[in-house]
Design an enzyme around this catalytic site. Structure first.
Site, PDB file in Angstrom:
ATOM      1  N   ASP B 129       0.845  -1.189   0.000  1.00  0.00           N
ATOM      2  CA  ASP B 129       0.000   0.000   0.000  1.00  0.00           C
ATOM      3  C   ASP B 129       0.884   1.244   0.000  1.00  0.00           C
ATOM      4  O   ASP B 129       1.813   1.352   0.803  1.00  0.00           O
ATOM      5  CB  ASP B 129      -0.907  -0.016   1.232  1.00  0.00           C
ATOM      6  N   HIS B 136      -3.827  13.776   0.828  1.00  0.00           N
ATOM      7  CA  HIS B 136      -4.028  12.874   1.965  1.00  0.00           C
ATOM      8  C   HIS B 136      -2.851  12.966   2.941  1.00  0.00           C
ATOM      9  O   HIS B 136      -3.039  13.111   4.150  1.00  0.00           O
ATOM     10  CB  HIS B 136      -4.196  11.440   1.459  1.00  0.00           C
ATOM     11  N   GLU B 201     -10.874   3.725   3.475  1.00  0.00           N
ATOM     12  CA  GLU B 201      -9.949   4.522   2.666  1.00  0.00           C
ATOM     13  C   GLU B 201     -10.243   4.241   1.199  1.00  0.00           C
ATOM     14  O   GLU B 201     -10.190   3.083   0.766  1.00  0.00           O
ATOM     15  CB  GLU B 201      -8.490   4.201   2.994  1.00  0.00           C
ATOM     16  N   GLU B 203      -9.263   3.921  -2.391  1.00  0.00           N
ATOM     17  CA  GLU B 203      -8.007   3.726  -3.115  1.00  0.00           C
ATOM     18  C   GLU B 203      -8.266   3.012  -4.436  1.00  0.00           C
ATOM     19  O   GLU B 203      -9.320   2.402  -4.640  1.00  0.00           O
ATOM     20  CB  GLU B 203      -7.031   2.852  -2.301  1.00  0.00           C
ATOM     21  N   ASP B 235      -9.196   0.242   1.956  1.00  0.00           N
ATOM     22  CA  ASP B 235      -8.216  -0.147   2.972  1.00  0.00           C
ATOM     23  C   ASP B 235      -8.771   0.234   4.347  1.00  0.00           C
ATOM     24  O   ASP B 235      -8.392   1.248   4.935  1.00  0.00           O
ATOM     25  CB  ASP B 235      -6.897   0.579   2.673  1.00  0.00           C
ATOM     26  N   ARG B 239      -8.562   3.756  13.342  1.00  0.00           N
ATOM     27  CA  ARG B 239      -7.674   4.900  13.604  1.00  0.00           C
ATOM     28  C   ARG B 239      -7.158   4.937  15.031  1.00  0.00           C
ATOM     29  O   ARG B 239      -6.035   5.402  15.278  1.00  0.00           O
ATOM     30  CB  ARG B 239      -8.415   6.201  13.297  1.00  0.00           C
ATOM     31  N   GLN B 242      -4.446   2.394  15.184  1.00  0.00           N
ATOM     32  CA  GLN B 242      -3.311   2.890  14.405  1.00  0.00           C
ATOM     33  C   GLN B 242      -2.491   3.922  15.168  1.00  0.00           C
ATOM     34  O   GLN B 242      -1.258   3.868  15.192  1.00  0.00           O
ATOM     35  CB  GLN B 242      -3.846   3.497  13.096  1.00  0.00           C
ATOM     36  N   LYS B 255      -4.877  -2.195  10.245  1.00  0.00           N
ATOM     37  CA  LYS B 255      -5.286  -2.312   8.843  1.00  0.00           C
ATOM     38  C   LYS B 255      -5.389  -3.748   8.342  1.00  0.00           C
ATOM     39  O   LYS B 255      -6.052  -3.985   7.332  1.00  0.00           O
ATOM     40  CB  LYS B 255      -4.304  -1.543   7.953  1.00  0.00           C
ATOM     41  N   THR B 259      -9.263  -5.839   3.819  1.00  0.00           N
ATOM     42  CA  THR B 259      -9.093  -4.933   2.690  1.00  0.00           C
ATOM     43  C   THR B 259     -10.053  -5.428   1.616  1.00  0.00           C
ATOM     44  O   THR B 259      -9.991  -6.598   1.243  1.00  0.00           O
ATOM     45  CB  THR B 259      -7.644  -4.971   2.155  1.00  0.00           C
ATOM     46  N   GLU B 374     -10.012  12.298   7.476  1.00  0.00           N
ATOM     47  CA  GLU B 374      -9.853  13.623   6.876  1.00  0.00           C
ATOM     48  C   GLU B 374     -11.197  14.330   6.709  1.00  0.00           C
ATOM     49  O   GLU B 374     -11.299  15.532   6.937  1.00  0.00           O
ATOM     50  CB  GLU B 374      -9.221  13.496   5.485  1.00  0.00           C
TER      51      GLU B 374
END
Lengths: 426, 426
Positions: B129, B136, B201, B203, B235, B239, B242, B255, B259, B374
């Site tokens: 990844d 971002h 996420e 992607e 993904d 948080r 993380q 993570k 996925t 975000e």
């Protein structure tokens, strides 16, 4: 702390003469490997070809799924069987290799190890690398963050990250010095070129057995049954590339160019006599959270070492020279069971053949540090070698040799063989 | 900027009626998927079963190795063929599905997509990844390091890390909220429990074709030929986990619990009409180092979006509601070719079917941000939803839907289908 059986008794001769007092592969070991001929088991200086042994009538009482698994080319199918079946196969190997009645039928299935071409013993679906030696984490941390060598999470979380499966190679595969992007300490801009600080890392690799479904954890009390066996592992690292790339998402190109493993998987069962209690945590350290806490948690009594040997591409050669020696059971903050339990605690699924590196194994003394970054303190204290040269990091033509033995009073020592890699120029 | 051919012409009817003006799968698309029946290709609302098409005489002129690859259950074998053969197969699909002479023979090999059970289209040996959207990286960096949002390496190194292959799942697979270790901002010690800040996420995933041997890089000029096709990729990220675990080695349990990828691999060839120049770097930014520099570097003109939809496990339900929309070609700092070239620049080997995530795709405006971290600025600016609820992070019962379309003047738009995941309670 675990039940031993007849395969662990100290006095048990094999009809394979070289197995007697063999420093690596006495009959108490029986590690799994893979040659072009399929699965093999080491015994003394020989290896038993499992397909030929089956054809000769060995294992006739196994269930069909076990016989099928043993005919596969890699250990993944066997590792996906329940642990009881791993033990059943071990007992059948032990009995046949110690009973003279089997000699005539099985001797044709033996080959000298020196005549076999060894391959990766397992297909690695996913490779994870941990950071479980507190001495390693403290040493590296104090070089990069002198004010805070150990981050606040270290004693709570078994820190780990995902590595690259495709570049895992077997013992004796040459390793090309990687090229990469680095920025010198005094430079404005980075440059791209061959790494100037190529390093090894002395690790163990846990080979996973069994399955847990996605979303379902393996609890710490069951974690031992998820370890099929153990290999030596060299997590080659380009320190200059690592220093420039690793923020904020961790190591990537600094490590994914090659990871070397030893050819023989020493089984959980063979390592049972060498289990010792995990050392108590230092006073003042937090207890593990409940999902990582195991009453009577254990590790293995292993002596590991690193040798450096050089062909002398640029200088005169040098025979193998020991540069580090460390006891596994004195080096680790997190136990094998804790690594497995942590990895699955969020529901992540581990599959048979997956590989869990321990991270660099470093002990408390300078000569027990498991990589050159620590051993030479980032190059500031070079190693003096017997050929009159010195090493900050690896040079082209160097060969790194990892070795390991399980040693404990009252048990017949067993060995891991060797994990070797020769450095080719970029 | 690249040679187009008859398969890219705008006016070309297929005898599959639903393909005409289809918003996702007109005959110009022809993406690859995998059902229980083997490889399939989407056309309109239908899918062509490739094994049945071969049995009906389609592809009789292919070399035996291509016919063999097409009979495999996953795209890996086809992706390991040279790109010329990918194109040959595409042309044969296009011709057969547009030529009425083939209709009688191939119609029996068509199935409504709604009747197929889709599986992962490829076996992913390794999943990487990246972090290639500068918006971002800047947004996330400014939350965690307000004084230095972008680290010094960002504009030099396409930052990436290895992810978990075993937990990659297909569109519509439910995702269980992970449990993990977190430490609240005001807490002395961490706790273990269900994540309270589950995120998606947005992607793209590049699906690799072809091989490079360990130790041999794919140079940036050849990188396009290493991309077999593209999928949407979510993904999923916890948080809170993380934030506590990621130092110093990057994301791990935050993570690797899941996925999600979309079922259809949109091929490089289908995307050719949508290539546009990479936007110039902002004034003052460094030029890429030579090994990452490509004259006329390109990206794709793609419109991507995120929808949130909820079953209302705890509240009333809500139909799909768009929460983000972003143009891929305005979001990325590093191009597809640069990601491939960087990944192999140290000799790391990429294999067919390997997956390269782009990292979260965020544009310059708030409504183009590709994750809730975000979008809600770490939960401080919750999203107001049409059902009167708000979201800081995902709730149980939420479904995240990623969508994507390639749109450019003069070309027939094509779509990626959907990448959906439903959040189950821990």
């Amino acid at each position: 702390m675990t039940a031993l059986d007849r395969t662990h008794r100290t006095a048990h001769p094999s009809w394979v003469a070289s197995a007697k007092d063999h420093p690596q592969f006495p009959i108490q070991n029986l590690p799994w490997g893979r040659a072009d001929e399929g699965l093999v088991v080491a015994i003394g200086d020989e290896a038993l070809l499992i397909r030929e042994a089956l054809a000769a009538g060995w294992g006739a009482h196994f269930p069909p799924e076990v016989r099928g698994a043993l005919r596969h080319g890699q250990v993944n199918a066997l590792a996906s069987c329940p642990p009881d079946q791993w033990r059943m196969v071990r007992h059948a190997l032990f009995d046949a290799l110690s009973d003279r009645d089997w000699e005539a039928r099985l001797r044709p299935a033996l080959r000298p190890q020196s005549k076999l071409t060894m391959r990766l013993p397992m297909h690695v679906g996913d490779y994870t690398d941990f950071y479980a030696s507190v001495h390693h984490a403290t040493n590296v941390g104090s070089m990069f963050r002198p004010d805070q060598p150990l981050l606040p999470n270290y004693k709570w979380v078994p820190i780990g990250y995902h590595g690259r499966s495709s570049s895992i190679v077997i013992d004796e595969t040459p390793v090309r010095r990687p090229t990469g992007q680095v920025r010198a300490a005094d430079a404005e801009v980075p440059t791209f070129g061959p790494s100037r600080s190529l390093d090894y890392e002395l690790e163990l690799g846990l080979v996973i057995g069994g399955h847990n479904r996605l979303g379902e954890a393996t609890v710490v009390a069951d974690a031992a049954d998820r370890i099929f066996g153990v290999v030596l592992l060299n997590d080659w690292s380009a320190r200059d590339v690592q220093a420039w790339e690793y923020q904020p998402l961790g190591p990537f190109l600094a490590k994914n160019f090659a990871t070397t493993v030893s050819p023989w998987i020493v089984t959980m069962e063979a390592l049972k006599p060498f289990r010792v209690p995990m050392p108590p945590r230092p006073a003042g350290d937090p207890a593990p959270l409940p999902h990582l806490a195991l009453a009577d948690d254990w590790t293995w009594a292993l002596e590991l070492e690193v040798e450096l040997w050089t062909l002398g591409l640029h200088k005169k050669g040098m025979p193998p020279h020991r540069v580090s020696q460390v006891r596994f059971d004195e080096a680790m903050y997190w136990s094998p069971s804790q690594l497995v339990a942590h990895h699955t605690s969020n529901g992540c699924n581990l599959n048979p053949g997956d590989l869990l590196g321990t991270g660099t194994i470093s002990g408390p003394t300078p000569d027990s540090r498991g990589c050159l970054l620590e051993r030479t303190w980032r190059g500031s204290e070079p190693l003096q070698l017997p050929d009159g040269t010195e090493r900050r990091f690896l040079e082209d033509g160097d060969q790194v040799i990892l070795r390991g033995r399980a040693v404990k009073a009252g048990a017949v020592p067993i060995g891991f063989g060797a994990c070797r890699g020769f450095v080719l120029p970029a």
